[in-house]
Write an enzyme that holds these catalytic residues in place. Structure first.
Site, mmCIF file in Angstrom:
data_model
loop_
_atom_site.group_PDB
_atom_site.id
_atom_site.type_symbol
_atom_site.label_atom_id
_atom_site.label_comp_id
_atom_site.label_asym_id
_atom_site.label_seq_id
_atom_site.Cartn_x
_atom_site.Cartn_y
_atom_site.Cartn_z
ATOM 1 N N ASP A 1 -16.485 9.142 -1.980
ATOM 2 C CA ASP A 1 -15.280 8.936 -1.196
ATOM 3 C C ASP A 1 -14.916 10.264 -0.546
ATOM 4 O OD1 ASP A 1 -13.035 7.776 -0.085
ATOM 5 O OD2 ASP A 1 -11.925 7.564 -1.964
ATOM 6 N N HIS B 1 -7.311 1.415 -6.568
ATOM 7 C CA HIS B 1 -7.577 0.649 -5.344
ATOM 8 C C HIS B 1 -8.358 -0.606 -5.741
ATOM 9 C CE1 HIS B 1 -7.848 -0.300 -1.260
ATOM 10 N NE2 HIS B 1 -8.478 0.752 -0.775
ATOM 11 N N CYS C 1 -15.949 3.699 0.601
ATOM 12 C CA CYS C 1 -14.860 2.801 1.002
ATOM 13 C C CYS C 1 -14.372 3.060 2.420
ATOM 14 C CB CYS C 1 -13.707 2.874 0.007
ATOM 15 S SG CYS C 1 -12.846 4.461 -0.030
ATOM 16 N N GLN D 1 -10.409 -2.780 -3.177
ATOM 17 C CA GLN D 1 -11.653 -2.150 -2.768
ATOM 18 C C GLN D 1 -12.767 -2.442 -3.760
ATOM 19 O OE1 GLN D 1 -12.378 -0.218 0.125
ATOM 20 N NE2 GLN D 1 -14.422 -0.672 -0.653
ATOM 21 N N ARG E 1 -14.098 -6.508 2.331
ATOM 22 C CA ARG E 1 -12.673 -6.403 2.035
ATOM 23 C C ARG E 1 -11.965 -7.688 2.461
ATOM 24 N NH1 ARG E 1 -10.050 -1.572 1.730
ATOM 25 N NH2 ARG E 1 -8.246 -2.913 1.308
ATOM 26 N N ARG F 1 0.880 -1.172 0.000
ATOM 27 C CA ARG F 1 0.000 0.000 0.000
ATOM 28 C C ARG F 1 0.915 1.219 0.000
ATOM 29 N NH1 ARG F 1 -5.343 1.335 1.928
ATOM 30 N NH2 ARG F 1 -5.443 3.334 3.008
#
Length: 317
Positions: free
Chosen positions: A231, A140, A274, A143, A302, A113
């Protein structure tokens, strides 16, 4: 000794990296989601990652990514080694290629990440074990696997449906464009003109046959959509700019997902985010905490989606 080295270097087969959704055919992504669903309902027998070790590299803070990957590896019978940037020599100038080659001798897969997509690409170029993208500045994908899994649990197959993205054309929005292309749903993105996703990515998606619609009008985007997504307006690597550039909050204020906006979506529309969320900024509390919200199912997924990715990447599913 040579047999051990051959095992850790991935043998003769190239490693199964999971970097971008666009790297895969839809059928391969669907296989990963099938594995995710199997793990969620307890249909995966035994401990398929027994004897496997996965390195989890965090150059950005994390709650969901860290916990879901660490728990997922453990539940599948493997062992996770968690590394932050302050733990690693790469933060002191070691070449990422050297880090990749060394870790490939120790572990069976690597999740990273990071802010800079070039760092994970360099890692993948030199690693001989699978590398999984846990988030970069442009995407991502883990996600999105969870988001598709969540939609389909609540509303059935996503192919042919309409999903509306509201707000900043950020890394998650860019993965939504890739997901729309590979899973066959229409994606409408309502963003300020200055915060649109990259035109090259939109052009790629359309060249693949995807329906990607861009607008500056949130109402137009959500009309009859089965899923509305947003988001945070300011990500961890966004810095305030006092040099005269437009203020992000001023640009994005008309893009808050409110109960009024949700009324223009389909009657059975769900709301996704998310997380982490900022109530009163990108979404009203009445929406994220209301009956249309599936954000905590999404967060749970997730764990399951990443198990599916891990099983596929390690050839254990």
């Amino acid at each position: 000794m040579s047999a051990v080295v051959a095992l850790k270097s991935g043998g003769e087969s190239p490693p199964r990296h999971f970097l971008e959704l666009m790297d895969f055919e839809g059928a391969t992504l669907r296989r990963m989601l099938d594995l995710a669903a199997q793990t969620k309902r307890g249909a995966v027998a035994g401990k398929p990652l027994a004897g496997k070790t996965v390195a989890l590299i965090f150059e950005k803070p994390s709650t969901r990514t860290r916990v879901s990957f660490e728990v997922g590896v453990t539940q599948l019978g493997g062992h996770a080694v968690v590394l932050s940037s302050r733990d690693m020599q790469s933060s002191r100038g070691e070449e990422m290629s050297d880090t990749a080659k060394v870790l490939s001798r120790y572990v069976d897969a690597i999740m990273m990440r990071t802010h800079d997509v070039n760092r994970i690409r360099e890692l993948a170029r030199h690693a001989t074990v699978p590398v999984i993208n846990g988030l970069t500045d442009i995407s991502h994908p883990c996600q999105l696997m969870a988001d598709v899994l969540t939609f389909e649990e609540h509303r059935g197959p996503i192919a042919g449906q309409v999903v509306a993205w509201i707000g900043d054309g950020n890394n998650v929005a860019q993965s939504f464009i890739q997901a729309a292309t590979r899973f066959g749903f229409t994606l409408r993105l309502a963003t300020p003109a200055a915060l649109r996703p990259p035109q090259a990515l939109v052009d790629w998606a359309r060249s693949q046959g995807a329906t990607i619609e861009l607008t500056e009008d949130p109402v137009e985007a959500v009309r009859d959509a089965r899923c509305v997504v947003t988001d945070a307006w300011v990500s961890m690597n966004d810095e305030t700019d006092d040099s005269g550039a437009p203020n992000r909050h001023n640009l994005l204020a008309p893009y808050q997902v409110t109960p009024e906006l949700m009324r223009h979506a389909a009657a059975d529309a769900i709301f996704q985010h998310c997380l982490p969320a900022h109530r009163g900024e990108e979404v009203a509390a009445e929406v994220i905490d209301g009956p249309q919200s599936v954000v905590f199912d999404e967060a749970e997924n997730r764990l399951h989606a990443q198990k599916g990715v891990l099983l596929w990447a390690l050839g254990a599913g």
